[in-house]
Design a protein around this motif. Structure first.
Motif, PDB file in Angstrom:
ATOM      1  N   ARG A 248       0.829  -1.197   0.000  1.00 29.30           N
ATOM      2  CA  ARG A 248       0.000   0.000   0.000  1.00 29.30           C
ATOM      3  C   ARG A 248       0.864   1.247   0.000  1.00 29.30           C
ATOM      4  O   ARG A 248       1.998   1.234   0.457  1.00 29.30           O
ATOM      5  CB  ARG A 248      -0.871  -0.034   1.260  1.00 29.30           C
ATOM      6  N   SER A 249       0.307   2.337  -0.497  1.00 32.36           N
ATOM      7  CA  SER A 249       1.023   3.610  -0.437  1.00 32.36           C
ATOM      8  C   SER A 249       1.493   3.876   0.986  1.00 32.36           C
ATOM      9  O   SER A 249       0.757   3.693   1.944  1.00 32.36           O
ATOM     10  CB  SER A 249       0.098   4.748  -0.870  1.00 32.36           C
ATOM     11  N   ILE A 250       2.736   4.321   1.113  1.00 26.86           N
ATOM     12  CA  ILE A 250       3.295   4.521   2.449  1.00 26.86           C
ATOM     13  C   ILE A 250       2.932   5.868   3.040  1.00 26.86           C
ATOM     14  O   ILE A 250       3.214   6.137   4.194  1.00 26.86           O
ATOM     15  CB  ILE A 250       4.833   4.402   2.417  1.00 26.86           C
ATOM     16  N   THR A 251       2.302   6.750   2.260  1.00 25.19           N
ATOM     17  CA  THR A 251       2.058   8.091   2.777  1.00 25.19           C
ATOM     18  C   THR A 251       0.617   8.510   2.739  1.00 25.19           C
ATOM     19  O   THR A 251       0.128   9.150   3.654  1.00 25.19           O
ATOM     20  CB  THR A 251       2.882   9.129   1.985  1.00 25.19           C
ATOM     21  N   ASN A 252      -0.122   8.183   1.694  1.00 28.79           N
ATOM     22  CA  ASN A 252      -1.440   8.768   1.488  1.00 28.79           C
ATOM     23  C   ASN A 252      -2.496   7.672   1.423  1.00 28.79           C
ATOM     24  O   ASN A 252      -3.112   7.445   0.399  1.00 28.79           O
ATOM     25  CB  ASN A 252      -1.458   9.586   0.189  1.00 28.79           C
ATOM     26  N   ALA A 253      -2.688   6.997   2.553  1.00 25.62           N
ATOM     27  CA  ALA A 253      -3.580   5.840   2.557  1.00 25.62           C
ATOM     28  C   ALA A 253      -5.031   6.209   2.777  1.00 25.62           C
ATOM     29  O   ALA A 253      -5.908   5.377   2.653  1.00 25.62           O
ATOM     30  CB  ALA A 253      -3.133   4.857   3.643  1.00 25.62           C
ATOM     31  N   GLY A 254      -5.332   7.483   3.125  1.00 26.55           N
ATOM     32  CA  GLY A 254      -6.707   7.885   3.400  1.00 26.55           C
ATOM     33  C   GLY A 254      -7.549   7.955   2.143  1.00 26.55           C
ATOM     34  O   GLY A 254      -7.052   8.109   1.040  1.00 26.55           O
TER      35      GLY A 254
ATOM     36  N   ASP B  85     -10.197  10.192   1.939  1.00 22.36           N
ATOM     37  CA  ASP B  85     -10.727  11.539   1.819  1.00 22.36           C
ATOM     38  C   ASP B  85      -9.846  12.341   0.860  1.00 22.36           C
ATOM     39  O   ASP B  85      -8.673  12.588   1.124  1.00 22.36           O
ATOM     40  CB  ASP B  85     -10.753  12.204   3.196  1.00 22.36           C
ATOM     41  N   LYS B  86     -10.444  12.747  -0.265  1.00 19.14           N
ATOM     42  CA  LYS B  86      -9.685  13.476  -1.276  1.00 19.14           C
ATOM     43  C   LYS B  86      -9.950  14.976  -1.214  1.00 19.14           C
ATOM     44  O   LYS B  86      -9.708  15.705  -2.175  1.00 19.14           O
ATOM     45  CB  LYS B  86      -9.999  12.926  -2.669  1.00 19.14           C
ATOM     46  N   SER B  87     -10.481  15.452  -0.089  1.00 20.11           N
ATOM     47  CA  SER B  87     -10.782  16.871   0.042  1.00 20.11           C
ATOM     48  C   SER B  87     -10.007  17.513   1.181  1.00 20.11           C
ATOM     49  O   SER B  87     -10.406  18.528   1.714  1.00 20.11           O
ATOM     50  CB  SER B  87     -12.290  17.069   0.262  1.00 20.11           C
ATOM     51  N   GLY B  88      -8.888  16.882   1.577  1.00 17.50           N
ATOM     52  CA  GLY B  88      -8.112  17.392   2.697  1.00 17.50           C
ATOM     53  C   GLY B  88      -7.385  18.681   2.352  1.00 17.50           C
ATOM     54  O   GLY B  88      -7.365  19.132   1.206  1.00 17.50           O
TER      55      GLY B  88
ATOM     56  N   PRO C  86       0.753   8.655  -5.027  1.00 24.87           N
ATOM     57  CA  PRO C  86       0.366   8.102  -3.726  1.00 24.87           C
ATOM     58  C   PRO C  86       1.533   7.921  -2.753  1.00 24.87           C
ATOM     59  O   PRO C  86       1.314   7.707  -1.560  1.00 24.87           O
ATOM     60  CB  PRO C  86      -0.250   6.738  -4.095  1.00 24.87           C
ATOM     61  N   TYR C  87       2.753   8.026  -3.244  1.00 23.18           N
ATOM     62  CA  TYR C  87       3.940   7.852  -2.401  1.00 23.18           C
ATOM     63  C   TYR C  87       4.595   9.182  -2.034  1.00 23.18           C
ATOM     64  O   TYR C  87       5.642   9.196  -1.397  1.00 23.18           O
ATOM     65  CB  TYR C  87       4.953   6.953  -3.123  1.00 23.18           C
ATOM     66  N   ALA C  88       3.975  10.283  -2.438  1.00 21.59           N
ATOM     67  CA  ALA C  88       4.588  11.594  -2.231  1.00 21.59           C
ATOM     68  C   ALA C  88       4.286  12.138  -0.842  1.00 21.59           C
ATOM     69  O   ALA C  88       3.140  12.126  -0.382  1.00 21.59           O
ATOM     70  CB  ALA C  88       4.088  12.582  -3.286  1.00 21.59           C
ATOM     71  N   ALA C  89       5.336  12.618  -0.177  1.00 18.57           N
ATOM     72  CA  ALA C  89       5.176  13.340   1.084  1.00 18.57           C
ATOM     73  C   ALA C  89       5.386  14.829   0.877  1.00 18.57           C
ATOM     74  O   ALA C  89       5.144  15.628   1.785  1.00 18.57           O
ATOM     75  CB  ALA C  89       6.147  12.822   2.142  1.00 18.57           C
ATOM     76  N   THR C  90       5.861  15.221  -0.301  1.00 20.86           N
ATOM     77  CA  THR C  90       5.953  16.613  -0.708  1.00 20.86           C
ATOM     78  C   THR C  90       6.148  16.632  -2.221  1.00 20.86           C
ATOM     79  O   THR C  90       6.383  15.581  -2.838  1.00 20.86           O
ATOM     80  CB  THR C  90       7.095  17.358   0.017  1.00 20.86           C
ATOM     81  N   TRP C  91       6.034  17.809  -2.816  1.00 19.72           N
ATOM     82  CA  TRP C  91       6.064  17.939  -4.269  1.00 19.72           C
ATOM     83  C   TRP C  91       6.999  19.077  -4.664  1.00 19.72           C
ATOM     84  O   TRP C  91       7.427  19.865  -3.815  1.00 19.72           O
ATOM     85  CB  TRP C  91       4.669  18.271  -4.810  1.00 19.72           C
ATOM     86  N   GLN C  92       7.277  19.164  -5.959  1.00 22.20           N
ATOM     87  CA  GLN C  92       7.845  20.356  -6.575  1.00 22.20           C
ATOM     88  C   GLN C  92       7.059  20.628  -7.852  1.00 22.20           C
ATOM     89  O   GLN C  92       7.158  19.875  -8.824  1.00 22.20           O
ATOM     90  CB  GLN C  92       9.339  20.192  -6.879  1.00 22.20           C
ATOM     91  N   LEU C  93       6.247  21.677  -7.798  1.00 19.22           N
ATOM     92  CA  LEU C  93       5.446  22.071  -8.951  1.00 19.22           C
ATOM     93  C   LEU C  93       6.239  23.057  -9.788  1.00 19.22           C
ATOM     94  O   LEU C  93       6.739  24.054  -9.270  1.00 19.22           O
ATOM     95  CB  LEU C  93       4.131  22.704  -8.500  1.00 19.22           C
ATOM     96  N   LYS C  94       6.334  22.778 -11.084  1.00 17.50           N
ATOM     97  CA  LYS C  94       7.147  23.598 -11.969  1.00 17.50           C
ATOM     98  C   LYS C  94       6.327  24.130 -13.135  1.00 17.50           C
ATOM     99  O   LYS C  94       5.308  23.552 -13.518  1.00 17.50           O
ATOM    100  CB  LYS C  94       8.352  22.802 -12.468  1.00 17.50           C
ATOM    101  N   GLU C  95       6.810  25.214 -13.716  1.00 18.07           N
ATOM    102  CA  GLU C  95       6.090  25.879 -14.804  1.00 18.07           C
ATOM    103  C   GLU C  95       5.974  25.000 -16.041  1.00 18.07           C
ATOM    104  O   GLU C  95       4.977  25.041 -16.753  1.00 18.07           O
ATOM    105  CB  GLU C  95       6.801  27.181 -15.178  1.00 18.07           C
TER     106      GLU C  95
ATOM    107  N   GLU D   4      -6.726  13.246  -6.478  1.00 19.15           N
ATOM    108  CA  GLU D   4      -7.056  11.838  -6.604  1.00 19.15           C
ATOM    109  C   GLU D   4      -6.126  10.959  -5.772  1.00 19.15           C
ATOM    110  O   GLU D   4      -6.502   9.875  -5.331  1.00 19.15           O
ATOM    111  CB  GLU D   4      -7.014  11.411  -8.073  1.00 19.15           C
ATOM    112  N   SER D   5      -4.909  11.407  -5.554  1.00 17.47           N
ATOM    113  CA  SER D   5      -3.956  10.615  -4.777  1.00 17.47           C
ATOM    114  C   SER D   5      -4.268  10.628  -3.288  1.00 17.47           C
ATOM    115  O   SER D   5      -3.723   9.832  -2.524  1.00 17.47           O
ATOM    116  CB  SER D   5      -2.532  11.149  -4.988  1.00 17.47           C
ATOM    117  N   GLY D   6      -5.128  11.549  -2.868  1.00 18.88           N
ATOM    118  CA  GLY D   6      -5.433  11.681  -1.446  1.00 18.88           C
ATOM    119  C   GLY D   6      -4.402  12.486  -0.678  1.00 18.88           C
ATOM    120  O   GLY D   6      -4.421  12.505   0.558  1.00 18.88           O
TER     121      GLY D   6
END
Length: 319
Positions: A32-38, A40-43, A243-252, A274-276
């Motif tokens: 299972r995903s180690i970070t985003n197992a919930g 609820d997709k509206s957090g 689903p495995y992300a604990a943080t992101w980097q959003l780029k242009e 969708e990833s929760g």
């Protein structure tokens, strides 16, 4: 966090004048995903600024970390992500007094510190050198804990070519062993190690998921860099890794079949939802241009995309 909502239109007009520059120092996922197992997709989702966006003025001494923090707070960010090499004397650790002054500054500005990071390379053939890289990560994990940063970004390896005389399986084993040791130490510090895909040793979703699954630690997750999948369809790979992300980097921009293309931010935000995922979405602007102009523009685009996919009544980036 403050409930004060800045007038962003006025801020965008005055951004450049607001802070003067000063000369100062296919893998099968078997668990299972180690970070985003919930479910609820509206957090809550909030925006952070990865301070690589300000790399040129920070490295040249034209702006200080404190000035960049002030800029980000006035723009409306909820958090900042200062990489380790923006601290004095990197890779040597700064003294605690400096760390706590930076932590205090962020708090007084209403900013969280969403993470920090280091430069490291676990693909070095020499065991002594790899041990030194592990020690670097251990030291900065302790600093992240003192700074109040919940994650420390690391790399697998900085080179695109395998060391001469070794195959990928052998090098992957070095990376896995190093990350497992780092994650074990991080667990004692209460800091997540987050592995960044950076178009180097890690180029594809398969590459990063193989490592994450082999380490198999709840203290290792992904720092999902959307601009560094340069082979094939980036959106499909981002969705697999999300689903495995604990943080992101959003780029242009990102790369579609190797061709640089403007990021479809609405599509990215749908993947995030969708990833929760819950937490901070750090943005990072790259390339030429004054970050005091570029960052506000991208901030507005990301904010609008986030608002467009946010369920009614859910917590978003406003403060």
């Amino acid at each position: 966090m403050r409930n004060l909502q800045p007038d962003r239109r006025a801020f965008l007009k005055s951004a450049v004048a607001g802070i003067p520059l000063v000369a100062t120092a296919g893998t099968t996922l078997d668990r299972r995903s180690i970070t985003n197992a919930g479910n609820d997709k509206s957090g809550p989702l909030r925006l952070s600024c990865n301070l690589y966006s300000f790399n040129e003025p920070l490295m040249s001494g034209q702006m200080t970390l404190e000035q960049v923090f002030t800029f980000c707070s006035e723009l409306g960010f909820d958090a900042v992500d200062p990489t380790g090499y923006y601290f004095p004397k990197y890779p040597t650790l700064p003294d605690d007094n400096y760390v706590y002054q930076i932590k205090r500054k962020a708090f007084r500005l209403g900013l969280d510190i969403s993470g920090t990071g280091v430069r490291n390379d676990f693909t070095l053939p020499d065991l002594t050198r790899r041990k030194a890289e592990i020690e670097l990560v251990r030291q900065w994990t302790g600093l992240a804990a003192r700074l109040g940063a919940p994650v420390l970004r690391v790399f697998a390896g900085t080179g695109k070519e395998l060391p001469a005389g070794y195959n990928r399986k052998e090098v992957t084993a070095w990376v896995v062993d190093a990350l497992r040791e780092c994650a074990d130490y991080a667990a004692k510090q209460g800091v997540l190690i987050v592995l960044q895909n950076h178009a180097d040793f890690i180029r594809t979703a398969d590459d990063i998921l193989e490592i994450i699954n082999q380490v198999n630690s709840e203290w290792l997750a992904v720092n999902l860099d959307i601009g560094s999948f340069k082979i094939g369809d980036p959106y499909g790979q981002i969705a697999r890794v999300a689903p495995y992300a604990a943080t992101w980097q959003l780029k242009e921009n990102l790369f579609v079949d190797g061709r640089e293309t403007e990021t479809d931010l609405n599509r990215i935000m749908r993947i995030v939802r969708e990833s929760g995922y819950r937490g901070y979405l750090p943005i990072e602007t790259l390339g030429k241009g004054d970050p005091r102009q570029k960052v506000p523009v991208f901030y507005e685009k990301v904010s609008k995309a986030l608002a467009a996919v946010s369920p009614s009544g859910s917590s978003t980036t406003t403060r």
